[in-house]
Enzyme design. Structure first.
Site, PDB file in Angstrom:
ATOM      1  CD  GLU A  73      -3.123  -0.632   0.074  1.00  0.00           C
ATOM      2  OE1 GLU A  73      -3.156   0.527  -0.392  1.00  0.00           O
ATOM      3  OE2 GLU A  73      -3.913  -1.522  -0.292  1.00  0.00           O
ATOM      4  CG  ASP A  86      -5.848   6.098  -4.111  1.00  0.00           C
ATOM      5  OD1 ASP A  86      -5.672   6.246  -5.343  1.00  0.00           O
ATOM      6  OD2 ASP A  86      -6.904   5.664  -3.628  1.00  0.00           O
TER       7      ASP A  86
END
EC number: 3.2.1.17
Length: 185
Positions: A73, A86
């Site tokens: 991640e 993100d």
């Protein structure tokens, strides 16, 4: 105790897709690529090792799995800007999505890791309900896949990663987790 949801070393995995490996400047894919990426994150990961193990023990989740997710991640925080990734939607080491959850704590703190791990557990439980005949390990892998793309995306064991980022999320995370398991997580 950290094995309530299965043993990571018993999970079969194909590792990282070439799509995941390429941006890491690797000219090979698969488990070897996942392990190489995990190795590149190890030094940063080790800063959080004590915390990861504490949260894993508290919630009975293998710390190596948490580390595998953190590597995938956020590269153990290296890919974040002020704790966000993100395009500003994912928060912290485990990239809790603010569109589905209200992030808590510091981006690299215990409350954040607890929240991320609780989200993972909720996904594993959804997969357990959906696929009661799967082994614990299969359900754990399905839960990892669902952490990325939701439990609705997991339709069969073999194809659970189709629809995840680069179509390899659980396979890559599991291979990275197996690497971290060998490094004391």
């Amino acid at each position: 105790q950290t094995g309530c949801y299965g043993v990571v070393n018993r999970i079969d995995t194909t590792g990282a897709s070439c799509e995941t490996a390429k941006p890491e400047k690797l000219n090979y894919c698969g488990v070897a690529a996942s392990r190489k990426i995990a190795e590149g994150d190890l030094q940063s990961m080790d800063r959080y090792k004590t915390l990861i193990k504490k949260v894993g023990q508290k919630l009975c989740v293998d710390p190596a799995v948490i580390a595998g997710i953190i590597s995938r991640e956020s590269h153990a925080g290296k890919a974040l800007k002020d704790g966000w990734g993100d395009n500003g939607n994912g928060f912290g080491l485990m990239q809790v999505d603010k569109r589905s959850h209200t992030p808590v704590g510091k981006w690299n703190g215990e409350r954040h890791l607890t929240q991320g791990t609780e989200i993972l557990i909720s996904m594993i439980k959804k997969i357990q309900k959906k696929f009661p005949r799967w082994t614990k390990e299969q359900q754990l892998k399905g839960g990892i896949s669902a952490y990325n793309a939701g439990s609705g995306n997991v339709r069969t064991y073999e194809r659970m990663d189709i629809g995840t980022t680069h179509n390899d999320y659980a396979n890559d995370v599991v291979a990275r987790a197996q690497y971290y398991k060998q490094h004391g997580y």
